[in-house]
Write a protein that holds these residues in place. Structure first.
Motif, PDB file in Angstrom:
ATOM      1  N   ALA A   1       0.822  -1.209   0.000  1.00 47.64           N
ATOM      2  CA  ALA A   1       0.000   0.000   0.000  1.00 47.64           C
ATOM      3  C   ALA A   1       0.855   1.258   0.000  1.00 47.64           C
ATOM      4  CB  ALA A   1      -0.932   0.000   1.214  1.00 47.64           C
TER       5      ALA A   1
ATOM      6  N   TYR B   1      -1.651  -0.477  -9.740  1.00 46.71           N
ATOM      7  CA  TYR B   1      -1.646  -0.754  -8.305  1.00 46.71           C
ATOM      8  C   TYR B   1      -1.806  -2.254  -8.021  1.00 46.71           C
ATOM      9  CZ  TYR B   1      -2.813   4.255  -7.768  1.00 46.71           C
ATOM     10  OH  TYR B   1      -2.819   5.628  -7.816  1.00 46.71           O
TER      11      TYR B   1
ATOM     12  N   TYR C   1      -3.929  -4.154   2.924  1.00 45.51           N
ATOM     13  CA  TYR C   1      -3.629  -3.212   1.847  1.00 45.51           C
ATOM     14  C   TYR C   1      -4.654  -2.074   1.846  1.00 45.51           C
ATOM     15  CZ  TYR C   1      -2.851  -1.221  -2.775  1.00 45.51           C
ATOM     16  OH  TYR C   1      -2.592  -0.345  -3.805  1.00 45.51           O
TER      17      TYR C   1
ATOM     18  N   PHE D   1      -3.767   1.741   2.596  1.00 44.91           N
ATOM     19  CA  PHE D   1      -4.018   2.664   1.497  1.00 44.91           C
ATOM     20  C   PHE D   1      -4.926   3.799   1.969  1.00 44.91           C
ATOM     21  CE2 PHE D   1      -5.944   4.308  -2.347  1.00 44.91           C
ATOM     22  CZ  PHE D   1      -4.912   4.289  -3.271  1.00 44.91           C
TER      23      PHE D   1
END
Length: 415
Positions: free
Chosen positions: A143, A258, A305, A309
């Motif tokens: 992340a 990503y 994650y 994030f």
């Protein structure tokens, strides 16, 4: 170009660095492919230089792939980019990156921390070792590495500079083809346990819908330069123990989606799950507990994650984006389906690769190994073709379990 060898490397290290205070050093070549010794090196020349007080790793890239020889050319500049991305990621997630000490840009050599106090994760998973902190560690690594090399945080001109610096065209080309296109391996010998499995794989790859979806994933991979990705994140490139994790081998680094690194990593956990399902030399209760652990790890990686994030977004996201209702949600909306798609492509290709696949190769019984790889193919195909229908990680885990249940049931009926 200076070629370092076991004969000249000690002199090289002493002449170019002040890492060691005396010249009574030893050297060990650790770049061979040898799963029995927990080594899985294919591309570069890697040496350990050490004495009683300290040890370091010296890595050199040459203009070809070491495992296949000089006939397979490859730019050695990948070594310089790997050093640069290690330094960059070290500023973002230092706890998970080995320390770097020296770079020789002319001869494509760099020196970094020796991680032999940790173990290669892939081979530890093969031994059914549990790592309770790993999901959080790798979720944070992914992340933060993604967010802080993206335009969500960087100034546009800095983001474009990253794109220009890490074009890495040769290494991109390898992944753009080898990770998605079955035809890239036509006419070559495969690492398959028997012809039956190869035939099953060929049947899957003959389907137009499979080829189409792989090309769709390849298109995402090629066109979305959202952040600086590792590019080859799997369990052989993770050094780990109960408390610490370090990630290595970043020569494939470039700007990408990503979702790619997580998908590539999860692919290898799916293969471990498939392998443990059929390791008949392990007591069934232990196998099932470890399979459950692997699936739980997949779910936790995704959950952590998203957590980190969101944390980065709230702390350091650009105000213009944070004030734009629904923008963050739109970024994450297709993330899961892309992760699943990339995982499927990575596993399907690797099963017919030119090199070893230790997740399965450790299974000595050839029937068990073939069944395990067949299960992986079944999971991968379904993941690829149905990724957009899977709306949550819980649903994804249940899909894997359902496929396994049907697969094992069908095997029993055949016997």
């Amino acid at each position: 170009m200076l070629i370092i060898t076991a004969d000249n490397i000690i002199e090289y290290v002493l002449n170019h660095t002040s890492i060691f205070t005396n010249n009574h050093l030893f050297v060990e070549d650790i770049s061979d492919f040898n799963p029995e010794e927990e080594k899985e090196g294919f591309v570069n020349y890697i040496y350990k230089v050490y004495n009683d007080e300290k040890s370091v790793i010296v890595k050199q890239a040459r203009p070809y792939l070491k495992y296949f020889g000089e006939g397979y050319g490859l730019t050695p500049f990948r070594n310089v980019l790997e050093y640069e991305t290690l330094r960059l990621r070290g500023q973002i997630v230092s706890a998970y990156i080995p320390e770097t000490y020296y770079i020789d840009r002319e001869n494509y050599i760099f020196i970094m921390e020796d991680l032999s106090y940790l173990k290669v994760m892939r081979f530890q998973l093969n031994k059914m070792v549990y790592f309770p902190k790993f999901s959080k560690q790798v979720g944070e690594y992914l992340a933060k590495s993604n967010f802080y090399t993206s335009e969500l945080y960087l100034k546009p001109e800095t983001h474009r500079l990253l794109q220009a610096t890490f074009i890495n065209a040769d290494m991109r080309s390898i992944m753009e083809n080898a990770a998605f296109i079955r035809a890239a391996f036509l006419g070559l010998n495969y690492n398959t346990p028997n012809k039956k499995l190869l035939n099953i794989s060929e049947l899957v790859w003959s389907k137009d819908e499979v080829i189409l979806e792989c090309y769709k994933m390849r298109d995402i991979f090629m066109k979305r330069g959202e952040c600086l990705i590792h590019g080859d994140l799997h369990t052989s490139n993770i050094f780990i123990d109960a408390d610490k994790m370090k990630i290595i081998d970043m020569e494939y680094t470039f700007m990408g989606p990503y979702s790619f690194d997580m998908g590539y990593l999860i692919a290898h956990l799916v293969s471990q799950f498939s392998a443990f399902t059929f390791k008949s030399n392990v007591e069934e209760g232990k196998r099932e507990r470890y399979c459950a652990y692997l699936l739980h790890t997949i779910k936790e990686i995704y959950d952590y994650y998203v957590y980190f994030f969101n944390e980065c977004w709230e702390k350091d996201g650009k105000e213009a984006y944070k004030n734009l209702k629904g923008y963050k949600e739109s970024i994450l909306e297709t993330f899961l389906s892309e992760v699943i798609g990339f995982a499927a492509c990575a596993n399907m290709i690797r099963l017919i690769s030119l090199v070893g696949y230790p997740d399965f190769d450790v299974i000595e019984d050839m029937t068990d190994r073939c069944n395990a790889q067949g299960l992986s193919i079944a999971i991968d195909q379904f993941m690829l073709l149905n990724r957009s229908k899977i709306k949550s990680m819980d649903e994804f885990i249940q899909v894997i379990l359902d496929i396994r249940k049907d697969y094992v049931k069908n095997l029993a009926l055949k016997h």
